[in-house]
Design a protein around this motif. Sequence first.
Motif, PDB file in Angstrom:
ATOM      1  N   ALA A  28       0.845  -1.188   0.000  1.00  0.00           N
ATOM      2  CA  ALA A  28       0.000   0.000   0.000  1.00  0.00           C
ATOM      3  C   ALA A  28       0.879   1.236   0.000  1.00  0.00           C
ATOM      4  CB  ALA A  28      -0.911   0.007   1.224  1.00  0.00           C
ATOM      5  N   ASN A  29       0.412   2.266  -0.668  1.00  0.00           N
ATOM      6  CA  ASN A  29       1.114   3.542  -0.660  1.00  0.00           C
ATOM      7  C   ASN A  29       0.811   4.285   0.636  1.00  0.00           C
ATOM      8  OD1 ASN A  29       2.216   3.346  -3.321  1.00  0.00           O
ATOM      9  ND2 ASN A  29       0.179   3.775  -4.107  1.00  0.00           N
ATOM     10  N   ILE A  30       1.798   5.023   1.136  1.00  0.00           N
ATOM     11  CA  ILE A  30       1.602   5.857   2.317  1.00  0.00           C
ATOM     12  C   ILE A  30       1.103   7.220   1.835  1.00  0.00           C
ATOM     13  CG2 ILE A  30       2.710   6.966   4.292  1.00  0.00           C
ATOM     14  CD1 ILE A  30       4.788   4.667   4.232  1.00  0.00           C
ATOM     15  N   LEU A  31      -0.118   7.564   2.234  1.00  0.00           N
ATOM     16  CA  LEU A  31      -0.691   8.849   1.842  1.00  0.00           C
ATOM     17  C   LEU A  31      -0.161   9.983   2.723  1.00  0.00           C
ATOM     18  CD1 LEU A  31      -4.410   7.844   1.274  1.00  0.00           C
ATOM     19  CD2 LEU A  31      -2.633   8.196  -0.450  1.00  0.00           C
ATOM     20  N   GLY A  32       0.148   9.672   3.957  1.00  0.00           N
ATOM     21  CA  GLY A  32       0.646  10.687   4.871  1.00  0.00           C
ATOM     22  C   GLY A  32       1.132  10.069   6.162  1.00  0.00           C
ATOM     23  N   THR A  33       1.964  10.815   6.860  1.00  0.00           N
ATOM     24  CA  THR A  33       2.510  10.392   8.148  1.00  0.00           C
ATOM     25  C   THR A  33       2.296  11.519   9.148  1.00  0.00           C
ATOM     26  OG1 THR A  33       4.220   9.110   7.033  1.00  0.00           O
ATOM     27  CG2 THR A  33       4.583   9.597   9.338  1.00  0.00           C
ATOM     28  N   VAL A  34       1.853  11.155  10.347  1.00  0.00           N
ATOM     29  CA  VAL A  34       1.645  12.133  11.412  1.00  0.00           C
ATOM     30  C   VAL A  34       2.400  11.649  12.636  1.00  0.00           C
ATOM     31  CG1 VAL A  34      -0.070  13.252  12.888  1.00  0.00           C
ATOM     32  CG2 VAL A  34      -0.653  12.672  10.529  1.00  0.00           C
ATOM     33  N   GLU A  35       3.114  12.569  13.288  1.00  0.00           N
ATOM     34  CA  GLU A  35       3.782  12.256  14.542  1.00  0.00           C
ATOM     35  C   GLU A  35       3.311  13.266  15.578  1.00  0.00           C
ATOM     36  OE1 GLU A  35       8.016  12.057  14.138  1.00  0.00           O
ATOM     37  OE2 GLU A  35       7.908  10.570  12.553  1.00  0.00           O
ATOM     38  N   ALA A  36       2.702  12.769  16.665  1.00  0.00           N
ATOM     39  CA  ALA A  36       2.217  13.646  17.725  1.00  0.00           C
ATOM     40  C   ALA A  36       2.114  12.866  19.023  1.00  0.00           C
ATOM     41  CB  ALA A  36       0.860  14.233  17.366  1.00  0.00           C
ATOM     42  N   GLU A  40       3.464   7.640  16.142  1.00  0.00           N
ATOM     43  CA  GLU A  40       3.605   7.786  14.695  1.00  0.00           C
ATOM     44  C   GLU A  40       2.416   7.098  14.034  1.00  0.00           C
ATOM     45  OE1 GLU A  40       6.806   6.515  11.235  1.00  0.00           O
ATOM     46  OE2 GLU A  40       6.770   5.384  13.104  1.00  0.00           O
ATOM     47  N   VAL A  41       1.759   7.773  13.108  1.00  0.00           N
ATOM     48  CA  VAL A  41       0.613   7.210  12.387  1.00  0.00           C
ATOM     49  C   VAL A  41       0.897   7.264  10.896  1.00  0.00           C
ATOM     50  CG1 VAL A  41      -1.860   7.370  11.927  1.00  0.00           C
ATOM     51  CG2 VAL A  41      -0.979   7.992  14.182  1.00  0.00           C
ATOM     52  N   TRP A  59       2.572  -2.523  15.566  1.00  0.00           N
ATOM     53  CA  TRP A  59       1.623  -1.615  14.917  1.00  0.00           C
ATOM     54  C   TRP A  59       0.191  -1.895  15.361  1.00  0.00           C
ATOM     55  CZ3 TRP A  59       3.373   2.414  12.224  1.00  0.00           C
ATOM     56  CH2 TRP A  59       4.668   2.356  11.687  1.00  0.00           C
ATOM     57  N   THR A  60      -0.524  -0.839  15.757  1.00  0.00           N
ATOM     58  CA  THR A  60      -1.949  -0.921  16.057  1.00  0.00           C
ATOM     59  C   THR A  60      -2.698  -0.538  14.787  1.00  0.00           C
ATOM     60  OG1 THR A  60      -1.546  -0.322  18.350  1.00  0.00           O
ATOM     61  CG2 THR A  60      -3.789  -0.038  17.542  1.00  0.00           C
ATOM     62  N   LEU A  61      -3.772  -1.257  14.493  1.00  0.00           N
ATOM     63  CA  LEU A  61      -4.516  -1.083  13.249  1.00  0.00           C
ATOM     64  C   LEU A  61      -5.842  -0.377  13.476  1.00  0.00           C
ATOM     65  CD1 LEU A  61      -4.060  -4.777  12.133  1.00  0.00           C
ATOM     66  CD2 LEU A  61      -2.642  -2.844  11.454  1.00  0.00           C
ATOM     67  N   ALA A  72       4.158   3.568  18.939  1.00  0.00           N
ATOM     68  CA  ALA A  72       4.883   4.520  19.773  1.00  0.00           C
ATOM     69  C   ALA A  72       6.210   4.838  19.118  1.00  0.00           C
ATOM     70  CB  ALA A  72       5.101   3.936  21.163  1.00  0.00           C
ATOM     71  N   ILE A  73       6.600   6.106  19.191  1.00  0.00           N
ATOM     72  CA  ILE A  73       7.897   6.542  18.636  1.00  0.00           C
ATOM     73  C   ILE A  73       8.962   6.285  19.683  1.00  0.00           C
ATOM     74  CG2 ILE A  73       9.235   8.507  17.804  1.00  0.00           C
ATOM     75  CD1 ILE A  73       6.581   9.787  16.960  1.00  0.00           C
ATOM     76  N   GLU A  74      10.041   5.631  19.276  1.00  0.00           N
ATOM     77  CA  GLU A  74      11.156   5.396  20.181  1.00  0.00           C
ATOM     78  C   GLU A  74      11.942   6.684  20.325  1.00  0.00           C
ATOM     79  OE1 GLU A  74      13.556   2.033  19.192  1.00  0.00           O
ATOM     80  OE2 GLU A  74      11.815   0.837  18.656  1.00  0.00           O
ATOM     81  N   VAL A  75      12.133   7.104  21.569  1.00  0.00           N
ATOM     82  CA  VAL A  75      12.877   8.327  21.844  1.00  0.00           C
ATOM     83  C   VAL A  75      14.283   7.936  22.262  1.00  0.00           C
ATOM     84  CG1 VAL A  75      12.994  10.403  23.261  1.00  0.00           C
ATOM     85  CG2 VAL A  75      10.772   9.474  22.566  1.00  0.00           C
TER      86      VAL A  75
END
Length: 78
Positions: A28-36, A40-41, A59-61, A72-75
């Motif tokens: 699948a193509n990634i339409l967008g990425t959001v980090e908040a 990470e989504v 990954w949660t679906l 979760a983003i690894e810091v």
Amino acid sequence: MKEAKVSVLVGEGVVTVKREGSNRALQANILGTVEADGVEVLCLDRLVHASHEQQFGEWTLAGAVTTMLSRAIEVSPA
């Protein structure tokens, strides 16, 4: 219901999903990425999960028309 082993490979603009025991992969193509807020989504252009599936490894679906993968983003320590 038994949880299937699924690998998720994130590439440059695409996500590939491979289920254990199958020689077929979904891409699948990634339409967008959001980090908040430490999450990470990835918003995909199609469904790559079934309605009963809620998790692919880390990954949660979510999504009824397209799949949204979140983790979760690894810091790294400063």
